[in-house]
Design an enzyme around this catalytic site. Structure first.
Site, mmCIF file in Angstrom:
data_model
loop_
_atom_site.group_PDB
_atom_site.id
_atom_site.type_symbol
_atom_site.label_atom_id
_atom_site.label_comp_id
_atom_site.label_asym_id
_atom_site.label_seq_id
_atom_site.Cartn_x
_atom_site.Cartn_y
_atom_site.Cartn_z
ATOM 1 N N GLY A 8 -6.970 2.392 -5.427
ATOM 2 C CA GLY A 8 -5.720 1.743 -5.013
ATOM 3 C C GLY A 8 -5.363 2.066 -3.566
ATOM 4 O O GLY A 8 -4.187 2.103 -3.199
ATOM 5 N N LEU A 9 -6.374 2.296 -2.751
ATOM 6 C CA LEU A 9 -6.109 2.624 -1.336
ATOM 7 C C LEU A 9 -6.091 1.380 -0.454
ATOM 8 O O LEU A 9 -6.112 1.491 0.772
ATOM 9 C CB LEU A 9 -7.162 3.606 -0.814
ATOM 10 C CG LEU A 9 -7.098 5.035 -1.324
ATOM 11 C CD1 LEU A 9 -8.190 5.888 -0.692
ATOM 12 C CD2 LEU A 9 -5.737 5.674 -1.041
ATOM 13 N N GLY A 10 -6.093 0.218 -1.070
ATOM 14 C CA GLY A 10 -5.914 -0.988 -0.255
ATOM 15 C C GLY A 10 -7.195 -1.603 0.259
ATOM 16 O O GLY A 10 -7.221 -2.159 1.357
ATOM 17 N N SER A 11 -8.271 -1.537 -0.542
ATOM 18 C CA SER A 11 -9.523 -2.123 -0.061
ATOM 19 C C SER A 11 -9.420 -3.643 0.057
ATOM 20 O O SER A 11 -10.019 -4.246 0.944
ATOM 21 C CB SER A 11 -10.705 -1.729 -0.950
ATOM 22 O OG SER A 11 -10.567 -2.280 -2.231
ATOM 23 N N SER A 12 -8.604 -4.276 -0.810
ATOM 24 C CA SER A 12 -8.491 -5.751 -0.759
ATOM 25 C C SER A 12 -7.818 -6.199 0.531
ATOM 26 O O SER A 12 -8.280 -7.137 1.191
ATOM 27 C CB SER A 12 -7.668 -6.276 -1.937
ATOM 28 O OG SER A 12 -8.189 -5.806 -3.129
ATOM 29 N N ALA A 58 -7.586 -4.477 3.291
ATOM 30 C CA ALA A 58 -8.439 -4.107 4.432
ATOM 31 C C ALA A 58 -9.573 -5.120 4.601
ATOM 32 O O ALA A 58 -9.881 -5.539 5.718
ATOM 33 C CB ALA A 58 -8.995 -2.697 4.235
ATOM 34 N N ASP A 117 0.613 -3.316 2.813
ATOM 35 C CA ASP A 117 -0.797 -2.922 2.905
ATOM 36 C C ASP A 117 -1.517 -3.708 3.998
ATOM 37 O O ASP A 117 -2.379 -3.183 4.706
ATOM 38 C CB ASP A 117 -1.493 -3.092 1.544
ATOM 39 C CG ASP A 117 -1.132 -4.398 0.849
ATOM 40 O OD1 ASP A 117 -0.319 -5.189 1.391
ATOM 41 O OD2 ASP A 117 -1.660 -4.657 -0.244
#
Ligand code: PMV
Length: 303
Positions: A90-94, A96, A137
């Site tokens: 849930g660190l925001g790969s989408s 990014a 994000d």
């Protein structure tokens, strides 16, 4: 058209203001050192995507559609992605990957875009897929560093925080942000939501001041208070509560869940000397410590 471009964008962690930021209130977000990489190169007659993380394929596809609609460019490229971190955290790969895709397309097609334009198209991309979200994000992926952010990018204010001693713990459970946001709206009386979000807004404003002063003790207390309010909304989990409690007992200034809740990560603001003790305490209650540092640079051209 360029032959080949490589771009990277950072992941993110919400420091304060989770959920409230969906409802026209501010949050504070920091970009993290773990990055997503997008490489685009010429492939006549094609639009091909090679992305090992399946969820990211949709964000790359949608970012391409949004870009093509706006700038009326054709086909003729392949996009390959790689990531420093798992999309499970849930660190925001989408977000990014969407932002890195947009900047890579803009360079590839020699179509100049300001950071604001990249933000706008990136936010459109996530809304087209998820239907809901504040865009915090996306802002972290574009601008990097630590940002005071208001819903939809109405305010995007870099805070100039130079140092932020954080420990990050993954709870072992993957949460779905859109579902968490929708369920919260469905299951919480309007009055309760408004009252809690008003309190969270106050916490964010106070934390902004304390962060700028580098007052970690006060910022930590505000994080604890923010976590308590998120628990009251029912978005925390037993594991997240335990991890936060363990971090506090081991000497953290403060700890809270980060993001939508229901799983994913917690963060703790820590004194540098006590970092290891706090990391071990989080692990003892079942958390996985993730080695990322905050305040990372936003989207950038790598080659
Ligand atoms: O679960 P995450 O890390 O994607 O964060 C979601 C944060 C929310 O405020 C709940 C939603 C949003 O779009 O701001």
């Amino acid at each position: 058209m360029k032959e080949q471009v490589e771009v990277s964008a950072p992941g993110k962690l919400m420091l304060l203001g989770d959920h409230a930021v969906v409802y026209n209130r501010p949050c504070i977000v920091t970009a993290v050192s773990a990055r997503v990489w997008v490489m685009i190169e010429k492939k006549p007659g094609h639009v091909a995507i090679e992305a090992p993380q399946v969820k990211n394929v949709r964000f790359v596809e949608e970012a391409i559609s949004v870009f093509k609609r706006k700038y009326r460019v054709g086909d003729g490229f392949i996009i390959k992605t790689k990531s420093d971190f798992s999309c499970r955290y849930g660190l925001g790969s989408s977000s990014a990957v969407a932002i890195a895709t947009l900047l890579s397309l803009s360079r590839f097609f020699k179509q100049a875009m300001s950071l604001r334009e990249i933000f706008n198209l990136g936010y459109q991309t996530t809304l087209n897929i998820q239907g809901i979200g504040s865009g915090f994000d996306i802002a972290a992926a574009v601008y990097g560093k630590t940002i005071y952010f208001l819903t939809g990018g109405k305010v995007i204010e870099p805070l100039g925080v130079s140092h932020l001693p954080l420990v990050v713990g993954y709870s072992g459970v993957k949460a779905d942000t859109a579902t968490m946001v929708k369920n919260l709206r469905l299951n919480t009386p309007h009055g309760k939501l408004t009252a809690i979000f008003d309190s969270i807004q106050e916490i964010v404003e106070r934390a902004k001041t304390e962060l700028l002063k580098g007052n970690w003790e006060k910022t930590g207390e505000l994080m604890n208070e923010n976590h308590r309010l998120l628990s009251e909304l029912g978005v925390s989990t037993n594991r997240l509560d335990k991890m936060c409690q363990a971090a506090r007992e081991a000497g953290a200034y403060g700890a809270k869940l980060s993001g939508a809740g229901g799983g994913d990560c917690m963060i703790a603001l820590v004194p540098e000397v006590g970092r290891e003790k706090i990391e071990r305490a989080i692990e003892r209650v079942g958390g996985v410590v993730i080695k990322v540092s905050p305040n990372a640079e936003g989207v950038r051209i790598e080659s």
